[in-house]
Design a protein around this motif. Structure first.
Motif, mmCIF file in Angstrom:
data_model
loop_
_atom_site.group_PDB
_atom_site.id
_atom_site.type_symbol
_atom_site.label_atom_id
_atom_site.label_comp_id
_atom_site.label_asym_id
_atom_site.label_seq_id
_atom_site.Cartn_x
_atom_site.Cartn_y
_atom_site.Cartn_z
ATOM 1 N N ALA A 49 4.493 3.889 15.973
ATOM 2 C CA ALA A 49 5.230 4.997 15.349
ATOM 3 C C ALA A 49 5.194 6.212 16.282
ATOM 4 N N ILE A 50 6.222 6.367 17.106
ATOM 5 C CA ILE A 50 6.212 7.484 18.057
ATOM 6 C C ILE A 50 6.258 8.831 17.336
ATOM 7 N N GLU A 51 6.760 8.839 16.098
ATOM 8 C CA GLU A 51 6.799 10.084 15.331
ATOM 9 C C GLU A 51 5.390 10.519 14.920
ATOM 10 N N GLU A 52 4.428 9.609 14.992
ATOM 11 C CA GLU A 52 3.054 9.919 14.576
ATOM 12 C C GLU A 52 2.038 9.491 15.637
ATOM 13 N N GLU A 53 2.423 9.557 16.898
ATOM 14 C CA GLU A 53 1.556 9.014 17.948
ATOM 15 C C GLU A 53 0.238 9.762 18.120
ATOM 16 N N THR A 54 0.144 11.029 17.714
ATOM 17 C CA THR A 54 -1.120 11.756 17.852
ATOM 18 C C THR A 54 -2.183 11.257 16.878
ATOM 19 N N GLU A 55 -1.801 10.447 15.909
ATOM 20 C CA GLU A 55 -2.754 9.930 14.928
ATOM 21 C C GLU A 55 -3.437 8.652 15.383
ATOM 22 N N GLY A 56 -3.064 8.138 16.534
ATOM 23 C CA GLY A 56 -3.697 6.925 17.042
ATOM 24 C C GLY A 56 -3.332 5.707 16.213
ATOM 25 N N CYS A 57 -4.188 4.705 16.262
ATOM 26 C CA CYS A 57 -3.948 3.446 15.560
ATOM 27 C C CYS A 57 -4.043 3.692 14.052
ATOM 28 N N HIS A 58 -2.942 3.436 13.349
ATOM 29 C CA HIS A 58 -2.932 3.701 11.912
ATOM 30 C C HIS A 58 -1.799 2.956 11.222
ATOM 31 N N LEU A 59 -1.840 2.997 9.890
ATOM 32 C CA LEU A 59 -0.772 2.472 9.045
ATOM 33 C C LEU A 59 -0.133 3.649 8.317
ATOM 34 N N HIS A 60 1.184 3.751 8.400
ATOM 35 C CA HIS A 60 1.938 4.689 7.563
ATOM 36 C C HIS A 60 2.414 3.852 6.377
ATOM 37 N N PHE A 61 2.003 4.243 5.150
ATOM 38 C CA PHE A 61 2.287 3.459 3.950
ATOM 39 C C PHE A 61 3.042 4.298 2.932
ATOM 40 N N GLU A 62 4.176 3.780 2.456
ATOM 41 C CA GLU A 62 4.997 4.470 1.462
ATOM 42 C C GLU A 62 5.203 3.582 0.249
ATOM 43 N N MET A 63 5.429 4.238 -0.892
ATOM 44 C CA MET A 63 5.848 3.557 -2.113
ATOM 45 C C MET A 63 7.175 4.164 -2.558
ATOM 46 N N ILE A 64 8.101 3.289 -2.899
ATOM 47 C CA ILE A 64 9.428 3.723 -3.334
ATOM 48 C C ILE A 64 9.666 3.073 -4.691
ATOM 49 N N ILE A 65 9.888 3.924 -5.699
ATOM 50 C CA ILE A 65 10.072 3.433 -7.057
ATOM 51 C C ILE A 65 11.430 3.912 -7.562
ATOM 52 N N ASP A 66 12.257 2.973 -7.966
ATOM 53 C CA ASP A 66 13.618 3.278 -8.431
ATOM 54 C C ASP A 66 14.369 4.155 -7.424
ATOM 55 N N GLY A 67 14.205 3.844 -6.128
ATOM 56 C CA GLY A 67 14.941 4.539 -5.068
ATOM 57 C C GLY A 67 14.365 5.879 -4.660
ATOM 58 N N LYS A 68 13.210 6.283 -5.212
ATOM 59 C CA LYS A 68 12.613 7.587 -4.891
ATOM 60 C C LYS A 68 11.193 7.384 -4.377
ATOM 61 N N HIS A 69 10.829 8.197 -3.385
ATOM 62 C CA HIS A 69 9.459 8.128 -2.880
ATOM 63 C C HIS A 69 8.478 8.568 -3.962
ATOM 64 N N ALA A 70 7.325 7.901 -3.994
ATOM 65 C CA ALA A 70 6.264 8.228 -4.939
ATOM 66 C C ALA A 70 4.959 8.382 -4.165
ATOM 67 N N ASP A 71 4.042 9.167 -4.726
ATOM 68 C CA ASP A 71 2.748 9.377 -4.099
ATOM 69 C C ASP A 71 1.910 8.101 -4.232
ATOM 70 N N PRO A 72 1.631 7.413 -3.123
ATOM 71 C CA PRO A 72 0.845 6.173 -3.203
ATOM 72 C C PRO A 72 -0.529 6.376 -3.851
ATOM 73 N N ASN A 73 -1.116 7.546 -3.678
ATOM 74 C CA ASN A 73 -2.446 7.811 -4.239
ATOM 75 C C ASN A 73 -2.480 7.637 -5.752
ATOM 76 N N GLU A 74 -1.361 7.828 -6.416
ATOM 77 C CA GLU A 74 -1.313 7.711 -7.873
ATOM 78 C C GLU A 74 -1.285 6.254 -8.349
ATOM 79 N N TYR A 75 -1.055 5.311 -7.413
ATOM 80 C CA TYR A 75 -0.881 3.920 -7.814
ATOM 81 C C TYR A 75 -1.900 2.965 -7.195
ATOM 82 N N LEU A 76 -2.566 3.388 -6.144
ATOM 83 C CA LEU A 76 -3.514 2.500 -5.459
ATOM 84 C C LEU A 76 -4.854 2.476 -6.167
ATOM 85 N N SER A 77 -5.450 1.285 -6.225
ATOM 86 C CA SER A 77 -6.788 1.186 -6.825
ATOM 87 C C SER A 77 -7.704 0.436 -5.881
#
Length: 170
Positions: free
Chosen positions: A142-170
């Motif tokens: 992810a060149i848009e986030e290269e200063t963060e080093g090795c990482h995963l960018h993780f998104e959740m999309i619900i009914d076509g809208k981005h949602a805060d993953p923190n509210e759904y992950l357990s």
């Protein structure tokens, strides 16, 4: 090449919109009795950038302010990335800014998006995955986030809208 152009579209352009006015059966993780889908944290990493909703945050890499539609989980080296829930791989593509990407379709109008992955993904389009299946490894694509080093960018999309993953992950 039109097929290649389609593969580098913004993630929400790959996600069908759901115009129904019903409430989603997906609810935040603190209300687990009503959840029809449960989600696990997709890799063992440290959150280095959180979901910002509509509030712009400063990008060290791009030296500007922008919204951050997901969470970034940093790992020391390439670490396994797991499917957060059961689903079907909707797309595997390379985004010109966010790198190697996997989009998984779940039930209830929910998609999860995994970006910045190592190029050697473990899944193909239309594959069925189970929660916890290894789908790839964290990376630095992810060149848009290269200063963060090795990482995963993780998104959740619900009914076509981005949602805060923190509210759904357990």
């Amino acid at each position: 090449d039109p097929e290649q152009d389609a593969q580098v579209q913004a993630p929400t352009e790959n996600v069908p919109k759901d115009d129904r006015e019903e409430e989603s059966a997906v609810t935040p993780s603190d209300d687990t009795e009503e959840n029809t889908i449960s989600f696990i944290i997709p890799c063992d990493g440290i959150v280095v950038k959180d979901y910002s909703g509509s509030t712009p945050v400063f990008s060290e890499t791009l030296q500007d302010w922008r919204v951050h539609h997901g969470i970034d989980l940093q790992t020391k080296d390439a670490a396994n990335v797991f499917a957060a829930a059961d689903g079907t791989v909707d797309d595997v593509y390379t985004d010109e800014l966010m790198g190697v990407s996997i989009l998984i379709k779940h039930s209830e109008g929910v998609y999860t998006l995994y970006q910045g992955l190592n190029p050697n993904t473990k899944v193909l389009q239309r594959m069925e995955v189970k929660q916890g299946d290894i789908i790839g490894k964290t990376g630095t694509t992810a060149i848009e986030e290269e200063t963060e080093g090795c990482h995963l960018h993780f998104e959740m999309i619900i009914d076509g809208k981005h949602a805060d993953p923190n509210e759904y992950l357990s």
